[in-house]
Write a protein that holds these residues in place. Structure first.
Motif, PDB file in Angstrom:
ATOM      1  N   LEU A  63      32.442  -0.793 -27.989  1.00  0.00           N
ATOM      2  CA  LEU A  63      33.339  -1.948 -28.169  1.00  0.00           C
ATOM      3  C   LEU A  63      32.567  -3.184 -28.583  1.00  0.00           C
ATOM      4  O   LEU A  63      32.943  -3.906 -29.514  1.00  0.00           O
ATOM      5  CB  LEU A  63      34.074  -2.237 -26.861  1.00  0.00           C
ATOM      6  N   ALA A  64      31.455  -3.433 -27.863  1.00  0.00           N
ATOM      7  CA  ALA A  64      30.665  -4.635 -28.130  1.00  0.00           C
ATOM      8  C   ALA A  64      30.125  -4.624 -29.554  1.00  0.00           C
ATOM      9  O   ALA A  64      29.940  -5.673 -30.179  1.00  0.00           O
ATOM     10  CB  ALA A  64      29.521  -4.730 -27.123  1.00  0.00           C
ATOM     11  N   LEU A  65      29.905  -3.439 -30.074  1.00  0.00           N
ATOM     12  CA  LEU A  65      29.350  -3.306 -31.416  1.00  0.00           C
ATOM     13  C   LEU A  65      30.375  -3.610 -32.504  1.00  0.00           C
ATOM     14  O   LEU A  65      30.030  -3.883 -33.645  1.00  0.00           O
ATOM     15  CB  LEU A  65      28.885  -1.851 -31.564  1.00  0.00           C
ATOM     16  N   GLY A  66      31.651  -3.533 -32.133  1.00  0.00           N
ATOM     17  CA  GLY A  66      32.693  -3.816 -33.118  1.00  0.00           C
ATOM     18  C   GLY A  66      33.342  -2.557 -33.673  1.00  0.00           C
ATOM     19  O   GLY A  66      34.062  -2.615 -34.673  1.00  0.00           O
ATOM     20  N   GLY A  67      33.076  -1.408 -33.066  1.00  0.00           N
ATOM     21  CA  GLY A  67      33.711  -0.178 -33.524  1.00  0.00           C
ATOM     22  C   GLY A  67      33.082   0.332 -34.812  1.00  0.00           C
ATOM     23  O   GLY A  67      32.175  -0.294 -35.364  1.00  0.00           O
ATOM     24  N   VAL A  68      33.578   1.467 -35.298  1.00  0.00           N
ATOM     25  CA  VAL A  68      33.011   2.078 -36.501  1.00  0.00           C
ATOM     26  C   VAL A  68      33.119   1.126 -37.693  1.00  0.00           C
ATOM     27  O   VAL A  68      32.156   0.886 -38.413  1.00  0.00           O
ATOM     28  CB  VAL A  68      33.728   3.403 -36.833  1.00  0.00           C
ATOM     29  N   GLU A  69      34.297   0.565 -37.869  1.00  0.00           N
ATOM     30  CA  GLU A  69      34.518  -0.249 -39.067  1.00  0.00           C
ATOM     31  C   GLU A  69      33.870  -1.628 -38.952  1.00  0.00           C
ATOM     32  O   GLU A  69      33.538  -2.241 -39.956  1.00  0.00           O
ATOM     33  CB  GLU A  69      36.027  -0.413 -39.330  1.00  0.00           C
ATOM     34  N   GLY A  70      33.697  -2.099 -37.699  1.00  0.00           N
ATOM     35  CA  GLY A  70      33.223  -3.470 -37.535  1.00  0.00           C
ATOM     36  C   GLY A  70      31.720  -3.614 -37.374  1.00  0.00           C
ATOM     37  O   GLY A  70      31.177  -4.697 -37.565  1.00  0.00           O
ATOM     38  N   ALA A  71      31.040  -2.521 -37.023  1.00  0.00           N
ATOM     39  CA  ALA A  71      29.626  -2.637 -36.641  1.00  0.00           C
ATOM     40  C   ALA A  71      28.776  -3.247 -37.750  1.00  0.00           C
ATOM     41  O   ALA A  71      27.982  -4.160 -37.523  1.00  0.00           O
ATOM     42  CB  ALA A  71      29.082  -1.267 -36.240  1.00  0.00           C
ATOM     43  N   LEU A  72      28.985  -2.751 -38.969  1.00  0.00           N
ATOM     44  CA  LEU A  72      28.153  -3.205 -40.075  1.00  0.00           C
ATOM     45  C   LEU A  72      28.431  -4.675 -40.411  1.00  0.00           C
ATOM     46  O   LEU A  72      27.530  -5.492 -40.541  1.00  0.00           O
ATOM     47  CB  LEU A  72      28.423  -2.323 -41.290  1.00  0.00           C
ATOM     48  N   GLU A  97      38.915   8.972 -34.744  1.00  0.00           N
ATOM     49  CA  GLU A  97      40.186   8.348 -35.110  1.00  0.00           C
ATOM     50  C   GLU A  97      39.976   7.009 -35.807  1.00  0.00           C
ATOM     51  O   GLU A  97      40.750   6.632 -36.682  1.00  0.00           O
ATOM     52  CB  GLU A  97      41.041   8.131 -33.854  1.00  0.00           C
ATOM     53  N   GLU A  98      38.935   6.286 -35.407  1.00  0.00           N
ATOM     54  CA  GLU A  98      38.747   4.942 -35.952  1.00  0.00           C
ATOM     55  C   GLU A  98      37.896   4.921 -37.224  1.00  0.00           C
ATOM     56  O   GLU A  98      37.597   3.859 -37.745  1.00  0.00           O
ATOM     57  CB  GLU A  98      38.142   4.028 -34.879  1.00  0.00           C
ATOM     58  N   THR A  99      37.480   6.102 -37.672  1.00  0.00           N
ATOM     59  CA  THR A  99      36.750   6.165 -38.933  1.00  0.00           C
ATOM     60  C   THR A  99      37.751   6.438 -40.044  1.00  0.00           C
ATOM     61  O   THR A  99      38.452   7.444 -40.007  1.00  0.00           O
ATOM     62  CB  THR A  99      35.693   7.293 -38.902  1.00  0.00           C
ATOM     63  N   GLY A 100      37.837   5.531 -40.985  1.00  0.00           N
ATOM     64  CA  GLY A 100      38.799   5.708 -42.070  1.00  0.00           C
ATOM     65  C   GLY A 100      38.394   6.874 -42.954  1.00  0.00           C
ATOM     66  O   GLY A 100      37.351   7.491 -42.769  1.00  0.00           O
ATOM     67  N   ALA A 101      39.214   7.179 -43.918  1.00  0.00           N
ATOM     68  CA  ALA A 101      38.885   8.264 -44.843  1.00  0.00           C
ATOM     69  C   ALA A 101      37.991   7.715 -45.951  1.00  0.00           C
ATOM     70  O   ALA A 101      37.635   6.546 -45.957  1.00  0.00           O
ATOM     71  CB  ALA A 101      40.165   8.845 -45.423  1.00  0.00           C
ATOM     72  N   GLY A 102      37.629   8.552 -46.879  1.00  0.00           N
ATOM     73  CA  GLY A 102      36.948   8.121 -48.092  1.00  0.00           C
ATOM     74  C   GLY A 102      35.583   7.519 -47.871  1.00  0.00           C
ATOM     75  O   GLY A 102      34.650   8.214 -47.499  1.00  0.00           O
ATOM     76  N   GLU A 103      35.491   6.213 -48.062  1.00  0.00           N
ATOM     77  CA  GLU A 103      34.179   5.588 -48.100  1.00  0.00           C
ATOM     78  C   GLU A 103      33.620   5.249 -46.726  1.00  0.00           C
ATOM     79  O   GLU A 103      32.718   4.429 -46.595  1.00  0.00           O
ATOM     80  CB  GLU A 103      34.259   4.325 -48.965  1.00  0.00           C
ATOM     81  N   ALA A 104      34.144   5.869 -45.677  1.00  0.00           N
ATOM     82  CA  ALA A 104      33.790   5.456 -44.326  1.00  0.00           C
ATOM     83  C   ALA A 104      32.489   6.064 -43.807  1.00  0.00           C
ATOM     84  O   ALA A 104      31.969   5.613 -42.795  1.00  0.00           O
ATOM     85  CB  ALA A 104      34.918   5.813 -43.373  1.00  0.00           C
ATOM     86  N   LEU A 105      31.952   7.060 -44.492  1.00  0.00           N
ATOM     87  CA  LEU A 105      30.789   7.759 -43.947  1.00  0.00           C
ATOM     88  C   LEU A 105      29.592   6.838 -43.673  1.00  0.00           C
ATOM     89  O   LEU A 105      28.978   6.923 -42.616  1.00  0.00           O
ATOM     90  CB  LEU A 105      30.409   8.897 -44.905  1.00  0.00           C
ATOM     91  N   PRO A 106      29.259   5.933 -44.614  1.00  0.00           N
ATOM     92  CA  PRO A 106      28.153   5.025 -44.315  1.00  0.00           C
ATOM     93  C   PRO A 106      28.441   4.126 -43.112  1.00  0.00           C
ATOM     94  O   PRO A 106      27.528   3.831 -42.327  1.00  0.00           O
ATOM     95  CB  PRO A 106      28.022   4.182 -45.588  1.00  0.00           C
TER      96      PRO A 106
END
Ligand SMILES: Nc1ncnc2c1ncn2[C@@H]1O[C@H](COP(=O)(O)OP(=O)(O)O)[C@@H](O)[C@H]1O
Ligand SMILES: [Mg+2]
Length: 509
Positions: free
Chosen positions: A411-420, A377-386
């Motif tokens: 959570l500590a990692l910042g989620g899918v969108e926040g980790a990087l 659910e927290e992975t956006g569409a399109g360019e989110a794969l990386p």
């Protein structure tokens, strides 16, 4: 290789050795606990956790049924566990009329009565249930099952999921081109981060490599010196080492048509109708002739265009970022490469669970209940794969010793969108406090070029050309897997692990 957990009694060593040998001949890998519970459990080992983990790594369980094993409480536990997790169990009767109360409802194979015929029935039964070595790949369990920002490569074939349709389509297309003699060039076109390099390197290439009638030259990026890159790939394909690169490069430069001879050489001893595949990954790099400081790009195209067009056994596949399709098509030489494009769209959301759970299953790791769903659910569409790939790689590094990945870690990692973003910030912070802050931007800028439409393009830069301060920056980003290094012609080069990083930087500024 498909892997099987061998449930057996330690009293049956020689029988089990024989089964193992026969499995290996069929292409199956046998998974064991690395100790035998019947001999006692070594102090400090958690039998249950290890059993779970070994079972998770296996595609199915083969029960070596003998008098001792049907009485073994360990075998009982193994079979119970396998059945409760839905793994297929194949009982193989090795002596007399043994039976097992947990396996009354499944088909037995009777090797005691039928010998080799029994084994033949066993292989057929396993293939029927989808446990088939020819459909699965060997995997080195010391590797991370998630390559992060990097593209999946041939060694990741076993953990590459979500693209089976596209891989099947690509295989059909190259085979069809070969049959119809419709010219050598096929291109795979899609946005950055859609998974073009991965689908070729971990999908198409490994599938072709195990066919007898294909030789595949290792995919290469043209980079600033494409003729050298090609020569190196041909050298490796020929002898397994890049040593002959210089000689091959000289031959190619002296006469571009030599490429036909060099490719034909690769099929010597392989029977008449062996085809050769050349893969030019990131072909958009060919659009930057000014990088080459000379005519290397034109020379490279001359060579590619001298691949024998009438020989159906020479095929060339390119991958190309879609933004560059127009420029490519306008170039009189390069247009040939993209005459037959296959478009790769973003990975559909419905395949996300598979790309998260497939590798986890293979590597024997698990997620907290609900976590996979949440990540999807927290992975956006399109360019989110990386971004997803990076988060998974980090999560895997921080898994618990029993292989569990927890919601707290996520959570500590910042989620899918926040980790990087979070990791990049941490690296910069650490560099600043170590006094290397000034060098960050200059070092990173050297790794990016922009084309005439302001599209960022990664470039490989020799590590030795960075100043000492910049070297700290490069090392820290490599350590965080945001940059990757490899050696091209002996000297180490650094490059951005994925162009996705530029979007992060662009969004910051
Ligand atoms: N099938 C897949 N499943 C999961 N992650 C993938 C898949 N294909 C690509 N990725 C990830 O997506 C990112 C982009 O992949 P890559 O093959 O480099 O794309 P492209 O070549 O189109 O830029 C990488 O982080 C890679 O690991
Ligand atoms: Mg790519």
């Amino acid at each position: 290789m498909a892997s099987l957990f061998l449930s057996h009694s330690s009293e049956d060593r020689s029988v089990v050795d024989d089964v193992r040998r026969r499995l290996a001949d069929e292409g199956f890998d046998a998974v064991f606990l690395d100790y035998d519970p019947d001999q006692g459990i070594p102090a400090g080992r958690n039998w249950e956790a290890e059993l779970y983990s070994a079972l998770r790594r296996a595609d199915a369980v083969l029960f070596v049924a003998t008098e001792p094993s049907v009485d073994s409480k360990w075998c009982f536990a193994e079979i119970a566990l396998a059945r409760s997790t839905g793994k297929p169990v194949f009982p193989v009767r090795m002596s007399g009329a043994v039976t097992h109360s947990l396996l009354n409802d499944v088909q037995w194979v009777d090797v005691a009565a039928e010998g080799d015929l029994g084994y033949a029935r066993l292989w057929a039964a396993m293939r029927d249930r989808g446990v088939d070595p020819s459909r699965s790949f060997d995997w080195d369990s010391k590797r991370s099952p998630y390559p992060g920002l990097a593209a999946y490569g041939p060694a990741d074939a076993a953990v590459f999921f979500g693209r089976s349709d596209l891989v099947g389509d690509l295989l059909n297309r190259v085979e069809a081109r070969r049959r119809q003699q419709s010219g050598p060039f096929l291109s795979i076109v899609g946005p950055s981060g859609s998974g073009k390099s991965s689908v070729v390197r971990a999908g198409l290439v490994p599938q072709l490599l195990r066919r007898d009638d294909w030789v595949v030259v290792d995919p290469f990026n043209p980079g600033p010196r494409p003729v050298s890159a090609l020569a190196r790939a041909l050298a490796v394909a020929r002898s397994g080492s890049p040593n002959d690169r210089v000689a091959i490069e000289r031959r190619l430069r002296a006469d571009p048509a030599e490429v036909a001879e060099l490719m034909k050489d690769l099929t010597v001893g392989r029977g008449g109708a062996t085809a050769v595949l050349l893969v030019v990954d990131q072909a958009e790099q060919l659009l930057r002739p000014e990088d080459a400081g000379g005519s290397d790009h034109a020379e490279f195209m001359n060579i590619l265009l001298s691949t024998p067009h009438k020989d159906p056994n020479v095929q060339v596949v390119c991958t190309l970022r879609s933004e560059f399709l127009g420029s490519m098509a306008r170039d009189p030489d390069l247009a040939a490469l993209v005459r037959e494009p296959i478009v790769v769209g973003p990975l559909p959301r419905s395949r996300f669970p598979e790309v998260i759970e497939g590798p986890a299953h293979r590597a024997g790791i698990r997620f907290d209940p609900g976590l996979v769903q949440r990540m999807v659910e927290e992975t956006g569409a399109g360019e989110a794969l990386p971004l997803l790939g990076y988060a998974l790689q980090q999560l895997h590094q921080q898994r618990r010793p029993d292989g569990l990945i927890t919601g707290e870690t996520y959570l500590a990692l910042g989620g899918v969108e926040g980790a990087l973003r979070q990791r990049a910030d941490e690296v910069q912070e650490a560099l600043r406090s170590a006094g290397h802050g000034e060098a960050i931007i200059p070092a990173l800028l050297r790794l990016v070029a922009v084309d005439e439409h302001d599209e960022p393009l990664g470039r490989a830069v020799a590590v030795e050309t960075f100043s000492e301060a910049q070297r700290h920056v490069v090392d820290a980003f490599v350590e965080a897997r945001l940059l990757s290094t490899d050696s091209a012609g002996g000297s180490a080069v650094a490059r951005v692990a994925h162009e996705t990083l530029f979007w992060g930087v662009a969004a910051d500024s």
